[in-house]
Write a protein that holds these residues in place. Structure first.
Motif, PDB file in Angstrom:
ATOM      1  N   THR A 103       0.967  -1.252  -0.142  1.00  0.00           N
ATOM      2  CA  THR A 103       0.082   0.077  -0.124  1.00  0.00           C
ATOM      3  C   THR A 103       0.661   1.069   0.020  1.00  0.00           C
ATOM      4  OG1 THR A 103      -1.751  -1.298   1.148  1.00  0.00           O
ATOM      5  CG2 THR A 103      -1.771   1.153   1.399  1.00  0.00           C
ATOM      6  N   CYS A 104       1.928   1.307   0.604  1.00  0.00           N
ATOM      7  CA  CYS A 104       2.631   2.508   0.879  1.00  0.00           C
ATOM      8  C   CYS A 104       3.580   2.650  -0.467  1.00  0.00           C
ATOM      9  CB  CYS A 104       3.707   2.271   2.044  1.00  0.00           C
ATOM     10  SG  CYS A 104       3.007   2.297   3.678  1.00  0.00           S
ATOM     11  N   GLU A 105       3.917   1.387  -1.133  1.00  0.00           N
ATOM     12  CA  GLU A 105       4.559   1.700  -2.433  1.00  0.00           C
ATOM     13  C   GLU A 105       3.550   2.081  -3.531  1.00  0.00           C
ATOM     14  OE1 GLU A 105       5.997  -2.427  -3.167  1.00  0.00           O
ATOM     15  OE2 GLU A 105       7.698  -1.887  -1.589  1.00  0.00           O
ATOM     16  N   MET A 106       2.396   1.809  -3.465  1.00  0.00           N
ATOM     17  CA  MET A 106       1.224   2.222  -4.217  1.00  0.00           C
ATOM     18  C   MET A 106       1.141   3.570  -4.185  1.00  0.00           C
ATOM     19  SD  MET A 106      -1.335  -0.955  -4.755  1.00  0.00           S
ATOM     20  CE  MET A 106      -2.031   0.146  -5.723  1.00  0.00           C
ATOM     21  N   LEU A 107       0.889   4.317  -2.889  1.00  0.00           N
ATOM     22  CA  LEU A 107       0.587   5.668  -2.789  1.00  0.00           C
ATOM     23  C   LEU A 107       1.865   6.298  -3.393  1.00  0.00           C
ATOM     24  CD1 LEU A 107      -0.627   5.646   0.831  1.00  0.00           C
ATOM     25  CD2 LEU A 107      -1.910   6.277  -1.259  1.00  0.00           C
ATOM     26  N   GLN A 108       3.144   5.969  -3.109  1.00  0.00           N
ATOM     27  CA  GLN A 108       4.240   6.455  -3.503  1.00  0.00           C
ATOM     28  C   GLN A 108       4.219   6.616  -5.336  1.00  0.00           C
ATOM     29  OE1 GLN A 108       6.473   8.388  -1.844  1.00  0.00           O
ATOM     30  NE2 GLN A 108       7.364   8.871  -4.068  1.00  0.00           N
ATOM     31  N   GLN A 109       3.938   5.477  -5.724  1.00  0.00           N
ATOM     32  CA  GLN A 109       3.734   5.421  -7.365  1.00  0.00           C
ATOM     33  C   GLN A 109       2.578   6.472  -7.607  1.00  0.00           C
ATOM     34  OE1 GLN A 109       2.885   1.373  -8.164  1.00  0.00           O
ATOM     35  NE2 GLN A 109       4.908   0.475  -7.528  1.00  0.00           N
ATOM     36  N   CYS A 110       1.563   6.684  -7.118  1.00  0.00           N
ATOM     37  CA  CYS A 110       0.624   7.437  -7.475  1.00  0.00           C
ATOM     38  C   CYS A 110       0.867   8.678  -7.302  1.00  0.00           C
ATOM     39  CB  CYS A 110      -0.632   7.100  -6.747  1.00  0.00           C
ATOM     40  SG  CYS A 110      -1.723   5.635  -6.553  1.00  0.00           S
ATOM     41  N   LYS A 111       1.893   9.115  -6.331  1.00  0.00           N
ATOM     42  CA  LYS A 111       2.205  10.528  -6.130  1.00  0.00           C
ATOM     43  C   LYS A 111       3.103  10.902  -7.392  1.00  0.00           C
ATOM     44  CE  LYS A 111       4.998  13.419  -3.035  1.00  0.00           C
ATOM     45  NZ  LYS A 111       5.797  13.924  -3.837  1.00  0.00           N
ATOM     46  N   VAL A 115      -6.750   7.517  -7.458  1.00  0.00           N
ATOM     47  CA  VAL A 115      -6.272   6.782  -6.407  1.00  0.00           C
ATOM     48  C   VAL A 115      -7.151   5.466  -6.149  1.00  0.00           C
ATOM     49  CG1 VAL A 115      -5.723   6.490  -4.145  1.00  0.00           C
ATOM     50  CG2 VAL A 115      -5.081   8.690  -5.497  1.00  0.00           C
ATOM     51  N   LEU A 116      -8.327   5.762  -6.316  1.00  0.00           N
ATOM     52  CA  LEU A 116      -9.460   4.583  -6.044  1.00  0.00           C
ATOM     53  C   LEU A 116      -9.195   3.327  -7.034  1.00  0.00           C
ATOM     54  CD1 LEU A 116     -11.556   3.508  -4.303  1.00  0.00           C
ATOM     55  CD2 LEU A 116     -13.266   4.621  -6.093  1.00  0.00           C
ATOM     56  N   GLU A 117      -9.232   4.035  -8.414  1.00  0.00           N
ATOM     57  CA  GLU A 117      -9.015   3.092  -9.482  1.00  0.00           C
ATOM     58  C   GLU A 117      -7.744   2.291  -9.389  1.00  0.00           C
ATOM     59  OE1 GLU A 117      -8.829   3.232 -14.387  1.00  0.00           O
ATOM     60  OE2 GLU A 117      -8.858   5.086 -13.126  1.00  0.00           O
ATOM     61  N   ARG A 118      -6.533   2.640  -8.993  1.00  0.00           N
ATOM     62  CA  ARG A 118      -5.347   2.267  -8.892  1.00  0.00           C
ATOM     63  C   ARG A 118      -5.466   0.888  -7.685  1.00  0.00           C
ATOM     64  NH1 ARG A 118      -0.139   3.360  -9.897  1.00  0.00           N
ATOM     65  NH2 ARG A 118      -1.104   4.455 -11.699  1.00  0.00           N
ATOM     66  N   PHE A 119      -6.150   1.236  -6.518  1.00  0.00           N
ATOM     67  CA  PHE A 119      -6.129   0.405  -5.584  1.00  0.00           C
ATOM     68  C   PHE A 119      -7.314  -0.679  -5.831  1.00  0.00           C
ATOM     69  CE2 PHE A 119      -3.474   3.379  -3.349  1.00  0.00           C
ATOM     70  CZ  PHE A 119      -3.174   2.532  -2.373  1.00  0.00           C
ATOM     71  N   GLU A 169       3.249   9.580 -10.405  1.00  0.00           N
ATOM     72  CA  GLU A 169       2.775   9.155 -11.701  1.00  0.00           C
ATOM     73  C   GLU A 169       1.546  10.123 -12.065  1.00  0.00           C
ATOM     74  OE1 GLU A 169       1.521   4.914 -12.276  1.00  0.00           O
ATOM     75  OE2 GLU A 169       3.624   4.393 -11.660  1.00  0.00           O
ATOM     76  N   PHE A 170       0.937  10.579 -11.024  1.00  0.00           N
ATOM     77  CA  PHE A 170      -0.109  11.649 -11.391  1.00  0.00           C
ATOM     78  C   PHE A 170      -0.627  12.770 -10.347  1.00  0.00           C
ATOM     79  CE2 PHE A 170      -2.304   7.684  -9.863  1.00  0.00           C
ATOM     80  CZ  PHE A 170      -3.205   8.279  -8.993  1.00  0.00           C
ATOM     81  N   ILE A 171      -0.388  12.356  -9.104  1.00  0.00           N
ATOM     82  CA  ILE A 171      -0.719  13.281  -7.934  1.00  0.00           C
ATOM     83  C   ILE A 171      -0.245  14.487  -8.113  1.00  0.00           C
ATOM     84  CG2 ILE A 171      -0.706  13.837  -5.519  1.00  0.00           C
ATOM     85  CD1 ILE A 171      -1.341  10.914  -5.003  1.00  0.00           C
ATOM     86  N   ASP A 172       1.270  14.552  -8.367  1.00  0.00           N
ATOM     87  CA  ASP A 172       1.897  15.667  -8.358  1.00  0.00           C
ATOM     88  C   ASP A 172       1.783  16.668  -9.621  1.00  0.00           C
ATOM     89  OD1 ASP A 172       3.332  15.347  -6.050  1.00  0.00           O
ATOM     90  OD2 ASP A 172       5.033  14.497  -7.069  1.00  0.00           O
ATOM     91  N   ASP A 173       1.121  15.835 -10.827  1.00  0.00           N
ATOM     92  CA  ASP A 173       0.628  16.690 -12.020  1.00  0.00           C
ATOM     93  C   ASP A 173      -0.702  17.100 -11.806  1.00  0.00           C
ATOM     94  OD1 ASP A 173       3.163  15.901 -13.344  1.00  0.00           O
ATOM     95  OD2 ASP A 173       2.050  14.054 -14.127  1.00  0.00           O
ATOM     96  N   ILE A 174      -1.341  16.766 -11.218  1.00  0.00           N
ATOM     97  CA  ILE A 174      -2.993  17.133 -10.976  1.00  0.00           C
ATOM     98  C   ILE A 174      -2.790  18.228  -9.842  1.00  0.00           C
ATOM     99  CG2 ILE A 174      -4.835  16.622  -9.955  1.00  0.00           C
ATOM    100  CD1 ILE A 174      -4.578  13.765 -10.942  1.00  0.00           C
ATOM    101  N   SER A 175      -2.026  18.173  -8.910  1.00  0.00           N
ATOM    102  CA  SER A 175      -1.886  19.246  -7.709  1.00  0.00           C
ATOM    103  C   SER A 175      -0.925  20.311  -7.932  1.00  0.00           C
ATOM    104  CB  SER A 175      -1.465  18.549  -6.424  1.00  0.00           C
ATOM    105  OG  SER A 175      -0.258  18.178  -6.556  1.00  0.00           O
ATOM    106  N   GLY A 176      -0.200  19.807  -9.061  1.00  0.00           N
ATOM    107  CA  GLY A 176       0.958  21.263  -9.313  1.00  0.00           C
ATOM    108  C   GLY A 176       1.895  21.162  -8.421  1.00  0.00           C
TER     109      GLY A 176
END
Length: 325
Positions: free
Chosen positions: A196-204, A257-261, A206-213
């Motif tokens: 779970t921790c690794e997936m959250l880091q991957q989300c960050k 994030v929901l879709e990934r999990f 791959e797309f979280i930083d892009d969406i949040s700027g």
């Protein structure tokens, strides 16, 4: 469970139906064996989504699962595993209780190995759903200003509506725990927590930083709604959450994030989009101040339990409330 609306289980792109006749066996000692009989007829068709390796002795497939769930594959006196092996013409090796590892399926025929794997996955998913939630993904909304306005909302409700049916201080959220839930998790091993921790880091990355700027998202909580369709019999009252700039970035972020999990199997796919909300009143809090999300209807060992909720009359609350912050 309604006979015409049985529980559906998604595995490898296929949908399986759980036989509802087994609902009456929850309290019996032979639960694992009875359940096995019930799901057999909906797991017959092999699925080609699994990795099956050909060996000199035949075919081999492995299943990763937390040790807590091994007993559901073994069954009482080993009967569930024996039935699986006989009916699929395979051999199933399961690590000893308390030892993490892989379930190994071997057999002379590829179709038999795949069939055994499919049935094991159905068992694992079903009994995983019966475990109490252990973790949840969420954004905390407990800034000092939000807490203060929430406490003011609580004070006003208790002052004006305390005589309404079911309204009392026990059903309010703890102001320090105000949050926006993305999804509920059942993590049964250290490996799953690490995953779970690794997936959250991957989300960050791959797309979280892009969406949040790369900056914090500024949101506001405004407006009160209730979950069910009768304001006179409410179980959950929540504050609506919006992006201050009017964009859809927060919704996009939490949905991805929901879709990934969901794709990983760590969150059961029950909806396609996150309902952005912050729970402020919940009747589950009457008996359990730490209750979160939907109620678990099963004990840790898979026994069915019944938890009655006392709804509250939310009509007067909705009349005078315009927002909590």
């Amino acid at each position: 469970m309604e006979v015409l609306r049985p529980q559906l289980i998604r595995l490898g792109g296929r949908i399986y139906r759980k036989n509802p006749i087994q609902e009456q066996t929850y309290q019996h000692e032979e639960e694992d064996e009875d359940f096995y009989q019930g799901f057999m007829e909906c797991a017959e068709e092999p699925c080609d989504a699994y990795e099956v390796v050909q060996t000199q002795q035949g075919f081999r497939c492995t299943v990763k699962a937390p040790s807590l769930l091994y007993k559901h594959i073994v069954g009482k006196r080993g009967d569930t595993r024996k039935k699986l092996e006989v009916e699929t013409k395979t051999s199933i090796s399961i690590p000893k209780p308390g030892q993490e590892g892989e379930i190994v399926i071997t057999g002379q025929h590829r179709s038999g190995v795949i069939s055994a794997r499919t049935r094991i996955d159905v068992l694992l998913l079903t009994f995983r759903r019966k475990q109490p939630f252990t973790h949840f993904l969420a954004f905390f909304l407990n800034e000092v200003e939000v807490q203060e306005r929430f406490l003011k909302f609580q004070e006003e409700v208790l002052e004006k509506c305390s005589m309404d049916h079911g309204v009392d201080s026990t059903i309010f959220q703890n102001p320090r725990k105000l949050h926006l839930t993305i999804g509920m998790l059942v993590l049964l091993s250290e490996q799953e927590i690490q995953q779970t921790c690794e997936m959250l880091q991957q989300c960050k990355e791959e797309f979280i930083d892009d969406i949040s700027g790369g900056k914090p998202l500024e949101v506001e909580m405004a407006g009160i709604e209730y979950m069910n369709d009768d304001p006179g019999m409410v179980d959950v009252l929540y504050a609506k959450v919006h992006m201050k700039d009017g964009s859809n970035r927060l919704q996009e972020l939490v949905d991805r994030v929901l879709e990934r999990f969901q794709a990983s199997g760590l969150i059961v796919k029950e909806w396609n989009s996150v309902k952005l909300h912050a729970t402020v009143m919940n009747t589950l809090f009457r008996k359990d101040p730490n209750a979160e999300g939907r109620y678990n209807l099963y004990t840790a060992d898979g026994k069915y339990i019944f938890k009655e909720r006392e709804s509250f009359d939310g009509r007067n609350i909705l009349k005078f409330t315009r927002g909590i912050c």
